[in-house]
Design an enzyme around this catalytic site. Structure first.
Site, PDB file in Angstrom:
ATOM      1  N   GLN A  99       0.712  -1.309  -0.032  1.00 43.27           N
ATOM      2  CA  GLN A  99      -0.012   0.081  -0.181  1.00 43.27           C
ATOM      3  C   GLN A  99       0.764   1.091   0.000  1.00 43.27           C
ATOM      4  OE1 GLN A  99      -3.395  -0.715   3.029  1.00 43.27           O
ATOM      5  NE2 GLN A  99      -1.810  -2.106   3.537  1.00 43.27           N
ATOM      6  N   HIS A 117      -1.559   1.726  -3.875  1.00 44.00           N
ATOM      7  CA  HIS A 117      -2.125   2.979  -3.755  1.00 44.00           C
ATOM      8  C   HIS A 117      -1.283   4.028  -4.666  1.00 44.00           C
ATOM      9  CE1 HIS A 117      -4.392   1.800   0.124  1.00 44.00           C
ATOM     10  NE2 HIS A 117      -4.797   1.714  -0.882  1.00 44.00           N
ATOM     11  N   CYS A 147      -0.278  20.616 -16.102  1.00 46.47           N
ATOM     12  CA  CYS A 147      -0.018  19.613 -17.010  1.00 46.47           C
ATOM     13  C   CYS A 147      -0.012  20.386 -18.368  1.00 46.47           C
ATOM     14  CB  CYS A 147      -1.200  18.944 -16.931  1.00 46.47           C
ATOM     15  SG  CYS A 147      -1.388  17.724 -18.426  1.00 46.47           S
ATOM     16  N   GLY A 186       3.048  -4.616   8.930  1.00 50.78           N
ATOM     17  CA  GLY A 186       2.871  -3.045   9.156  1.00 50.78           C
ATOM     18  C   GLY A 186       1.758  -2.360   8.520  1.00 50.78           C
ATOM     19  N   SER A 188      -2.418  -1.038   9.493  1.00 55.23           N
ATOM     20  CA  SER A 188      -3.481  -1.191  10.428  1.00 55.23           C
ATOM     21  C   SER A 188      -4.709  -1.981   9.918  1.00 55.23           C
ATOM     22  CB  SER A 188      -3.842   0.167  10.580  1.00 55.23           C
ATOM     23  OG  SER A 188      -4.251   1.041   9.475  1.00 55.23           O
ATOM     24  N   ALA A 230       8.904  -4.988  12.428  1.00 53.75           N
ATOM     25  CA  ALA A 230       9.133  -5.612  10.970  1.00 53.75           C
ATOM     26  C   ALA A 230      10.479  -5.876  11.034  1.00 53.75           C
ATOM     27  CB  ALA A 230       8.373  -5.216   9.835  1.00 53.75           C
TER      28      ALA A 230
HETATM   29  C1  BJW Z   1       4.521  -1.416  12.624  1.00 56.70           C
HETATM   30  C2  BJW Z   1       5.770  -0.773  12.802  1.00 56.70           C
HETATM   31  C3  BJW Z   1       6.677  -1.491  12.859  1.00 56.70           C
HETATM   32  C4  BJW Z   1       4.384   0.793  12.829  1.00 56.70           C
HETATM   33  N1  BJW Z   1       6.867  -2.827  12.532  1.00 56.70           N
HETATM   34  N2  BJW Z   1       4.592  -2.826  12.316  1.00 56.70           N
HETATM   35  C5  BJW Z   1     -15.523  -0.546   3.248  1.00 56.70           C
HETATM   36  C6  BJW Z   1     -15.830  -0.303   4.374  1.00 56.70           C
HETATM   37  C7  BJW Z   1     -15.480   0.856   4.910  1.00 56.70           C
HETATM   38  C8  BJW Z   1     -14.918   1.902   4.105  1.00 56.70           C
HETATM   39  C9  BJW Z   1     -14.507   1.712   2.899  1.00 56.70           C
HETATM   40  C10 BJW Z   1     -15.130   0.525   2.498  1.00 56.70           C
HETATM   41  N3  BJW Z   1     -14.526   0.588   0.989  1.00 56.70           N
HETATM   42  C11 BJW Z   1     -14.159   1.800   0.823  1.00 56.70           C
HETATM   43  C12 BJW Z   1     -14.080   2.673   1.738  1.00 56.70           C
HETATM   44  C13 BJW Z   1     -13.761   3.678   2.016  1.00 56.70           C
HETATM   45  C14 BJW Z   1     -12.147   4.111   2.000  1.00 56.70           C
HETATM   46  C15 BJW Z   1     -11.876   3.458   3.344  1.00 56.70           C
HETATM   47  O1  BJW Z   1     -11.354   2.365   3.495  1.00 56.70           O
HETATM   48  N4  BJW Z   1     -11.964   4.031   4.524  1.00 56.70           N
HETATM   49  C16 BJW Z   1     -11.599   3.551   5.936  1.00 56.70           C
HETATM   50  C17 BJW Z   1     -10.699   4.455   6.366  1.00 56.70           C
HETATM   51  C18 BJW Z   1     -12.970   3.557   6.713  1.00 56.70           C
HETATM   52  N5  BJW Z   1     -11.493   3.490   0.917  1.00 56.70           N
HETATM   53  C19 BJW Z   1     -11.174   4.080  -0.130  1.00 56.70           C
HETATM   54  O2  BJW Z   1     -11.928   5.335  -0.280  1.00 56.70           O
HETATM   55  C20 BJW Z   1     -10.652   3.635  -1.477  1.00 56.70           C
HETATM   56  N6  BJW Z   1     -11.237   3.579  -2.662  1.00 56.70           N
HETATM   57  C21 BJW Z   1     -12.491   2.992  -2.780  1.00 56.70           C
HETATM   58  O3  BJW Z   1     -12.639   2.093  -2.047  1.00 56.70           O
HETATM   59  O4  BJW Z   1     -13.057   3.141  -3.958  1.00 56.70           O
HETATM   60  C22 BJW Z   1     -14.244   2.738  -4.161  1.00 56.70           C
HETATM   61  C23 BJW Z   1     -14.756   3.412  -5.373  1.00 56.70           C
HETATM   62  C24 BJW Z   1     -15.089   2.468  -6.513  1.00 56.70           C
HETATM   63  C25 BJW Z   1     -15.607   3.117  -7.708  1.00 56.70           C
HETATM   64  C26 BJW Z   1     -15.508   4.399  -7.825  1.00 56.70           C
HETATM   65  C27 BJW Z   1     -15.055   5.340  -6.966  1.00 56.70           C
HETATM   66  C28 BJW Z   1     -14.658   4.993  -5.715  1.00 56.70           C
HETATM   67  C29 BJW Z   1      -9.302   4.351  -1.580  1.00 56.70           C
HETATM   68  C30 BJW Z   1      -8.319   4.117  -0.418  1.00 56.70           C
HETATM   69  C31 BJW Z   1      -7.032   5.015  -0.901  1.00 56.70           C
HETATM   70  C32 BJW Z   1      -6.272   5.071   0.562  1.00 56.70           C
HETATM   71  N7  BJW Z   1      -5.157   6.168   0.375  1.00 56.70           N
HETATM   72  C33 BJW Z   1      -4.045   6.204   1.119  1.00 56.70           C
HETATM   73  C34 BJW Z   1      -3.373   7.477   0.734  1.00 56.70           C
HETATM   74  C35 BJW Z   1      -2.458   7.031  -0.451  1.00 56.70           C
HETATM   75  C36 BJW Z   1      -1.435   8.035  -1.173  1.00 56.70           C
HETATM   76  C37 BJW Z   1      -0.400   8.688   0.105  1.00 56.70           C
HETATM   77  O5  BJW Z   1       0.206   7.951   0.703  1.00 56.70           O
HETATM   78  O6  BJW Z   1      -0.558   9.935   0.271  1.00 56.70           O
HETATM   79  O7  BJW Z   1      -3.405   5.124   1.589  1.00 56.70           O
HETATM   80  S1  BJW Z   1      -4.705   6.720   2.878  1.00 56.70           S
HETATM   81  C38 BJW Z   1      -3.418   5.806   3.668  1.00 56.70           C
HETATM   82  O8  BJW Z   1      -3.971   4.584   4.410  1.00 56.70           O
HETATM   83  C39 BJW Z   1      -2.595   5.062   2.749  1.00 56.70           C
HETATM   84  C40 BJW Z   1      -2.076   3.871   3.312  1.00 56.70           C
HETATM   85  O9  BJW Z   1      -1.599   3.039   2.084  1.00 56.70           O
HETATM   86  C41 BJW Z   1      -3.360   3.433   3.646  1.00 56.70           C
HETATM   87  C42 BJW Z   1      -3.221   2.211   4.831  1.00 56.70           C
HETATM   88  O10 BJW Z   1      -2.702   2.797   5.762  1.00 56.70           O
HETATM   89  P1  BJW Z   1      -1.549   1.584   6.564  1.00 56.70           P
HETATM   90  O11 BJW Z   1      -0.476   1.330   5.489  1.00 56.70           O
HETATM   91  O12 BJW Z   1      -2.103   0.412   7.109  1.00 56.70           O
HETATM   92  O13 BJW Z   1      -0.682   2.411   7.629  1.00 56.70           O
HETATM   93  P2  BJW Z   1      -1.339   2.943   9.057  1.00 56.70           P
HETATM   94  O14 BJW Z   1      -0.719   4.149   9.481  1.00 56.70           O
HETATM   95  O15 BJW Z   1      -2.868   3.060   9.316  1.00 56.70           O
HETATM   96  O16 BJW Z   1      -0.809   1.583   9.717  1.00 56.70           O
HETATM   97  C43 BJW Z   1       0.495   1.402  10.217  1.00 56.70           C
HETATM   98  C44 BJW Z   1       0.578   0.095  11.025  1.00 56.70           C
HETATM   99  O17 BJW Z   1       1.963  -0.206  11.014  1.00 56.70           O
HETATM  100  C45 BJW Z   1      -0.001   0.077  12.264  1.00 56.70           C
HETATM  101  O18 BJW Z   1      -0.930  -1.038  12.691  1.00 56.70           O
HETATM  102  C46 BJW Z   1       0.951  -0.065  13.486  1.00 56.70           C
HETATM  103  O19 BJW Z   1       0.975  -0.562  14.457  1.00 56.70           O
HETATM  104  C47 BJW Z   1       1.959  -0.688  12.578  1.00 56.70           C
HETATM  105  N8  BJW Z   1       3.614  -0.418  12.773  1.00 56.70           N
HETATM  106  N9  BJW Z   1       5.462   0.702  13.179  1.00 56.70           N
HETATM  107  C48 BJW Z   1       5.554  -3.448  12.159  1.00 56.70           C
HETATM  108  N10 BJW Z   1       8.103  -0.951  13.045  1.00 56.70           N
END
Ligand code: BJW
Length: 241
Positions: A99, A117, A147, A186, A188, A230
């Protein structure tokens, strides 16, 4: 537990690895959720949206340029490197799904990465005129990139409310459907549709192994939760392979 997990990995012919921000945490790249995820007073949910970019493109670009500068200074850690070596190991097919948009897996030597992503080093036209470029303009960093068609250029990443690239998501889904073991490192596990991938694998009876410093909503449903950073857990696993 590490011994048991390494046995599962040794016996697997297909392995899928899904990473999130936590794998890059020990490279000094902040995760999204929790206190360290704040940039100024903003959360990812405030900035990583098409609406935020439409209202304040320069602010959103500032955030990305700040992150680019930080990532440019960062180096891949042992966690990234273990996964790169695992992919080159002859015993199994290892598909790396990330991601993360930071590009650290490739810099660690991963031969292929499915970037779910996007990638913050690429830009594309915000009006979808078709232009996608690998941005070389970040020095000096500018927040007003336009652009050739006149629209804003934006980072080539997936924001909230935007669909993931259908082909990319399909490749990821196929990888977890075919996997004997899925290693979830790593993340959430709260952002969909990616958060659904381990569940898809579980229904196909794959073993799910989570590596995280904390519990997540996925933890109760995994076969093994390896708690810890990790960059220390993955080398311990590698030692036993
Ligand atoms: C360690 C550590 C160490 C720390 N060792 N571990 C169904 C249900 C509910 C909601 C939705 C659903 N379907 C869609 C949604 C809406 C939404 C969503 O999911 N919202 C939820 C938050 C509720 N999803 C979307 O909008 C997605 N799009 C979509 O579904 O489109 C549908 C559609 C269809 C047709 C037309 C139109 C639409 C898109 C989601 C895009 C997410 N984008 C981001 C930004 C990317 C760009 C950028 O980086 O700027 O992606 S948001 C951000 O979160 C980023 C990440 O990839 C993503 C996940 O985060 P991640 O990697 O899990 O990080 P953290 O910080 O959350 O967690 C870190 C973890 O590491 C923790 O657990 C720590 O404990 C751990 N950790 N140190 C090991 N050393």
């Amino acid at each position: 537990m590490i011994t048991e997990v390494s046995e599962w990995l040794r016996g697997a012919s297909q392995i899928a690895v899904l990473t999130g921000a936590g794998i890059s945490a020990e490279s000094g790249v902040p995760v999204f959720r929790g206190h360290s995820g704040l940039w100024r007073q903003f959360r990812a949910e405030d900035l990583a949206t098409p609406d935020a970019f439409a209202r304040q493109p320069a602010l959103v670009w500032e955030w990305y340029l700040w992150r680019r500068a930080l990532i440019a200074r960062a180096t891949p850690n042992e966690g990234h490197r273990v996964l790169a070596r695992l992919q080159q190991h002859k015993g199994a097919t290892v598909t790396l799904l990330s991601q993360n948009v930071d590009g650290l897996h490739r810099r660690a030597g991963s031969p292929s990465v499915i970037e779910l992503h996007g990638n913050l080093w690429r830009v594309r036209c915000a009006d979808d005129c078709g232009l996608v470029v690998h941005d070389v303009e970040s020095d000096p960093p500018r927040t007003n990139l336009r652009c050739r068609c006149g629209a804003w250029l934006r980072p080539d990443v997936v924001w909230f409310g935007e669909p993931l690239d259908a082909g990319t998501l399909q490749r990821a889904t196929t990888a977890v459907e075919q996997a004997d073991v899925v290693l979830v490192v790593g993340t959430s596990a709260v952002v969909y549709p990616v958060a659904a991938l381990p569940e898809i694998a579980r229904r196909r009876r794959a073993r799910i192994v989570e590596v995280n410093i904390d519990e997540t909503p996925l933890t109760p449903r995994v076969d093994a939760h390896l708690r810890g950073p990790a960059a220390s857990i993955l080398p311990q696993l590698e030692e036993q392979l």
